[in-house]
Design a protein around this motif. Structure first.
Motif, short mmCIF file in Angstrom:
data_model
loop_
_atom_site.label_atom_id
_atom_site.label_comp_id
_atom_site.label_asym_id
_atom_site.label_seq_id
_atom_site.Cartn_x
_atom_site.Cartn_y
_atom_site.Cartn_z
N ASP A 92 0.82 -1.22 0.00
CA ASP A 92 0.00 0.00 0.00
C ASP A 92 0.85 1.27 0.00
OD1 ASP A 92 0.95 -0.02 2.53
OD2 ASP A 92 -1.01 -0.12 3.53
N TYR A 93 2.19 1.14 -0.01
CA TYR A 93 3.00 2.37 -0.06
C TYR A 93 2.91 3.02 -1.44
CZ TYR A 93 6.86 0.07 -2.56
OH TYR A 93 7.63 -0.57 -3.50
N ILE A 94 2.49 2.23 -2.45
CA ILE A 94 2.04 2.78 -3.73
C ILE A 94 0.52 2.58 -3.68
CG2 ILE A 94 2.12 2.58 -6.26
CD1 ILE A 94 4.92 1.25 -5.87
N MET A 133 4.36 -4.76 -13.46
CA MET A 133 5.59 -5.55 -13.27
C MET A 133 6.34 -5.21 -11.99
SD MET A 133 7.36 -5.80 -17.01
CE MET A 133 8.36 -7.22 -16.52
N GLN A 134 6.36 -3.91 -11.65
CA GLN A 134 7.19 -3.45 -10.52
C GLN A 134 8.62 -4.01 -10.68
OE1 GLN A 134 6.14 -0.99 -8.81
NE2 GLN A 134 4.10 -1.07 -9.71
N SER A 135 9.19 -4.56 -9.63
CA SER A 135 10.62 -4.94 -9.70
C SER A 135 10.90 -6.10 -10.64
CB SER A 135 11.15 -5.27 -8.31
OG SER A 135 11.21 -4.11 -7.53
N VAL A 136 9.87 -6.79 -11.09
CA VAL A 136 10.13 -7.87 -12.06
C VAL A 136 10.63 -7.27 -13.38
CG1 VAL A 136 9.19 -9.91 -13.22
CG2 VAL A 136 8.41 -9.33 -10.94
N THR A 155 11.23 7.59 -15.44
CA THR A 155 11.28 6.47 -16.40
C THR A 155 11.22 5.13 -15.65
OG1 THR A 155 12.63 7.82 -17.86
CG2 THR A 155 12.55 5.47 -18.35
N TYR A 156 11.93 5.06 -14.54
CA TYR A 156 11.91 3.85 -13.72
C TYR A 156 10.48 3.56 -13.21
CZ TYR A 156 12.34 1.19 -9.36
OH TYR A 156 12.13 0.29 -8.34
N PHE A 157 9.78 4.60 -12.74
CA PHE A 157 8.39 4.39 -12.29
C PHE A 157 7.54 3.86 -13.43
CE2 PHE A 157 8.69 8.05 -8.94
CZ PHE A 157 9.29 7.20 -8.04
O1 DON Z 1 10.39 1.25 -6.60
C1 DON Z 1 9.53 0.67 -5.94
O2 DON Z 1 9.47 0.72 -4.73
C2 DON Z 1 8.52 -0.18 -6.71
N1 DON Z 1 8.16 0.46 -7.94
C3 DON Z 1 9.09 -1.53 -7.02
C4 DON Z 1 9.63 -2.26 -5.80
C5 DON Z 1 9.51 -3.73 -5.88
O3 DON Z 1 8.77 -4.28 -6.66
C6 DON Z 1 10.28 -4.53 -4.88
N2 DON Z 1 10.17 -5.94 -5.08
N3 DON Z 1 9.72 -6.84 -4.51
#
Ligand code: DON
Length: 308
Positions: A29-31, A65-68, A191-193
């Protein structure tokens, strides 16, 4: 159906049934937008090197996808700059720390690896715009080729992370203050986001993992997405760093290169054999899908997938 195919289908169905009742963990929930996910969604998928697709549960439900995304953008950076060129800016050592840790090598300021946020932001920054294609479009094209279909961005998740992503901006400014960020920190982080907000399904992630496992060739359509040495380098960093501070325990128990993301996606690759993916948004404290972690662990044990 061959007996091997039947064994895979049975295993996926049985493990989903066995672990669908696990209620540990909650969606990130931090996003804030990620907290809207259905906590009960649970998909599993496996794609073999001959392009057979096996899946069960919510394997067609979209999520971000997030970190994937990180290993695939690392692959693109390796294609652009080569291993030595990338390693000048991002190291390849396990950090033993959380994904959002301040990760700066004393002396050089390099992040420990491209799987933690700090290293992923630098990796994204290494992808150059070309004359006719901006950096993000090149990243989206690369991710799409790994998946074997055109992917898109979940704009609501992107906006949600832009609104709340101060820790990543802080990481980017810290990295630049230490030296190794070759571009504007705000542009690199946005870009990362955006790459984190690229929308996939569990089956897409299995295809992406299968492409790495298949030496960079997408087994669904034969597309040579990256050269074999690049795929091997990415799998090596996934094996040592893909599960953050649980990478050692994961490799010990599950024995496969892997990468998790906070939307609940999780991939694992069996070189020259298969790509595997899970989706379930209930997360453990390290930001990994609870059901994904136990299901892929149980699948590895049941089908004898441990590489060592
Ligand atoms: O940067 C972040 O915090 C997220 N966009 C991605 C973090 C993430 O997916 C960590 N993995 N488990």
């Amino acid at each position: 159906m061959s007996s091997a195919a039947g064994a895979v289908t049975d295993a996926l169905h049985e493990l989903r049934t066995r672990f669908a009742g696990v209620r540990d963990g909650v969606p990130a929930d931090y996003i804030p937008q990620l907290a809207m996910a259905d906590p009960e969604a649970f998909g599993l998928a496996l794609i073999s090197m001959d392009g057979h697709r096996y899946s069960t549960g919510e394997a067609d439900v979209p999520f971000t996808m997030q970190s994937v995304s990180k290993p695939f953008v690392y692959a693109l950076a390796l294609c652009e700059l080569g291993l030595d060129g990338v390693s000048r800016w991002v190291n390849a050592e396990p950090s033993g720390e959380a994904y959002n840790a301040i990760s700066l090598e004393p002396g050089t300021g390099r992040p420990d690896n491209a799987m933690v946020n700090a290293g992923a932001i630098v990796t994204t920054a290494l992808i150059p715009d070309t004359a006719d294609t901006p950096r993000f479009d090149r990243i989206l094209d690369c991710l799409s080729r790994f998946a074997g279909r055109q992917l898109d961005v979940d704009e609501a998740v992107y906006a949600s992370e832009v609104a709340t992503g101060d820790r990543n901006r802080a990481l980017a400014y810290l990295i630049r203050s230490a030296g190794p960020l070759p571009v504007d920190p705000v542009g690199a982080v946005e870009t990362y986001f955006r790459q984190c907000a690229v929308r996939v399904t569990t089956l897409d992630l299995a295809a992406m993992a299968a492409t790495l496992a298949n030496g960079g060739v997408n087994p669904l359509n034969g597309d040579v997405v990256v050269e074999e040495p690049v795929a091997a380098q990415v799998l090596a960093v996934m094996a040592t760093c893909g599960m953050y501070d649980t990478s050692g325990d994961w490799l010990l128990r599950v024995g496969l290169p892997a990468k998790s993301g906070v939307s609940g996606g999780l991939i694992a690759a069996g070189p020259a054999r298969f790509g595997l993916a899970a989706y379930s948004p209930r997360l453990d404290p390290t930001g990994t899908s609870v059901r994904g972690r136990i299901a892929l662990g149980a699948l590895s044990e049941r089908l004898g997938l441990h590489l060592m």
